[in-house]
Structures are given as C-alpha cells and as structure tokens.
Design an enzyme around this catalytic site. Structure first.
Site, PDB file in Angstrom:
ATOM      1  N   ASN A  43     -33.073 -23.551  -2.900  1.00  0.00           N
ATOM      2  CA  ASN A  43     -33.704 -25.090  -3.469  1.00  0.00           C
ATOM      3  C   ASN A  43     -33.235 -25.960  -3.555  1.00  0.00           C
ATOM      4  O   ASN A  43     -33.023 -25.942  -4.422  1.00  0.00           O
ATOM      5  CB  ASN A  43     -34.980 -25.003  -2.756  1.00  0.00           C
ATOM      6  N   ILE A  44     -33.352 -27.339  -2.846  1.00  0.00           N
ATOM      7  CA  ILE A  44     -32.055 -28.677  -3.920  1.00  0.00           C
ATOM      8  C   ILE A  44     -33.536 -29.509  -2.887  1.00  0.00           C
ATOM      9  O   ILE A  44     -33.252 -30.483  -2.208  1.00  0.00           O
ATOM     10  CB  ILE A  44     -30.876 -28.455  -3.220  1.00  0.00           C
ATOM     11  N   GLU A  45     -33.788 -29.817  -4.684  1.00  0.00           N
ATOM     12  CA  GLU A  45     -34.978 -31.206  -4.726  1.00  0.00           C
ATOM     13  C   GLU A  45     -34.210 -32.187  -4.657  1.00  0.00           C
ATOM     14  O   GLU A  45     -33.102 -32.289  -5.532  1.00  0.00           O
ATOM     15  CB  GLU A  45     -35.268 -30.707  -5.746  1.00  0.00           C
ATOM     16  N   CYS A  96     -34.704 -27.044   1.674  1.00  0.00           N
ATOM     17  CA  CYS A  96     -35.090 -25.291   1.672  1.00  0.00           C
ATOM     18  C   CYS A  96     -34.299 -24.433   0.822  1.00  0.00           C
ATOM     19  O   CYS A  96     -33.588 -24.815   1.790  1.00  0.00           O
ATOM     20  CB  CYS A  96     -36.297 -24.883   2.217  1.00  0.00           C
ATOM     21  N   GLU A 110     -33.811 -21.551   2.871  1.00  0.00           N
ATOM     22  CA  GLU A 110     -33.600 -20.823   4.387  1.00  0.00           C
ATOM     23  C   GLU A 110     -33.111 -22.107   5.130  1.00  0.00           C
ATOM     24  O   GLU A 110     -31.737 -21.381   5.566  1.00  0.00           O
ATOM     25  CB  GLU A 110     -34.943 -20.862   4.706  1.00  0.00           C
ATOM     26  N   CYS A 112     -41.360 -22.259   4.983  1.00  0.00           N
ATOM     27  CA  CYS A 112     -42.743 -23.968   5.421  1.00  0.00           C
ATOM     28  C   CYS A 112     -42.362 -23.690   6.698  1.00  0.00           C
ATOM     29  O   CYS A 112     -41.582 -23.207   7.464  1.00  0.00           O
ATOM     30  CB  CYS A 112     -42.684 -25.002   5.550  1.00  0.00           C
ATOM     31  N   CYS A 129     -38.759 -25.004   8.158  1.00  0.00           N
ATOM     32  CA  CYS A 129     -38.137 -23.833   7.992  1.00  0.00           C
ATOM     33  C   CYS A 129     -38.166 -22.633   9.598  1.00  0.00           C
ATOM     34  O   CYS A 129     -36.825 -22.363   9.754  1.00  0.00           O
ATOM     35  CB  CYS A 129     -38.320 -22.571   6.686  1.00  0.00           C
TER      36      CYS A 129
END
Length: 142
Positions: A43-45, A54, A56, A92, A95
């Site tokens: 995940n890369i915020e 996300c 995935e 989620c 995803c």
C-alpha cells in the site's frame, strides 16, 4: 498446486515496502500468476487519501504492466507497524472489484494472513458474491 505458505511469506516481505505514514497500517500483497510468477505490491498512501493505492491493486497493476492477465491467487498481509497480535486484512471492496477484471471468481483464491503460519484462504466468489465482471458487459452472456 498453490504453495500458500510461500505466497504468504512473499506478502509479508512486500509489506515491508509499504508507504503508510498516515495510517501506520502496513499491507503487502503477493499475486500468483498462472505462469508461476509472483508479483508483489504494497500500500502506498498519499496525503490526499483518494490517490492512495492498496497493496492488492499495486500488485495487479505491476503484473498487468508486465502483460500478465491470468492469475491463481493472492496473499494479503496487513497490520499496524507495532501490532503484536495482528488480525490480518481482507481486501477492500475496490480491490475485490479490481480482481473481478482479471480473475475467475469461481477459482481465484484470496489468502488472508495474520502471520507466516496463521492464514486462511477464501474464494473471490465467496468474498464478492454476485460480482460484476467483464462477462456482464458482453452481449452474449453465459
């Protein structure tokens, strides 16, 4: 046969590349292509939250960029940075819908990991019943 434990280990390793300065919730994913290649994602915020991706989808985008379009399974490992008793992380809804684009919901496995030795596999169809996919857009449906 899918080596679920190896896929879980790859997801846990991918988790270390998470960029999650805001939530501190680190997620890694390991996506198994039908040809045996494993694609990792994390995940890369983003400070704007909406542009966050996300783990995935990160793995799927990497695989698709390499030309892969057929997959057997994905392992997801997610928990907070200092969480000593992780509960794991299910994909989620976005995803799950993304998976419908590339995966057969009747056969694709989603492995949710709490640790290297504690994980459970679910079918995409089980986690996204009555999902909407490419076949729903074809004129001649099954």
């Amino acid at each position: 046969m899918i080596d679920q434990k190896a896929l879980v280990k790859a997801a846990i390793a991918a988790r270390e590349n998470s960029y999650s300065p805001y939530s501190k919730f680190m997620v890694g994913a390991a996506l198994l292509a039908k040809n045996g290649t494993i694609y990792r994602g994390a995940n890369i915020e983003n400070a704007g939250y909406s542009p966050t991706i996300c783990a995935e989808r990160s793995a799927f985008v990497t695989a698709a960029t390499d030309g892969e379009r057929a997959f057997d399974a994905i392992a997801v490992a997610g928990w907070g940075k200092d969480d000593l008793d992780p509960a794991g992380a299910f994909p989620c809804g976005v995803c799950r819908q993304f998976m419908m684009e590339f995966c057969d919901p009747a056969t694709f496995l989603i492995i949710v990991a709490k640790s290297e030795d504690d994980y459970t596999a679910y079918g995409l169809e089980e986690l996204l019943p009555h999902g909407f996919g490419p076949l729903d857009l074809k004129e001649e449906k099954k």
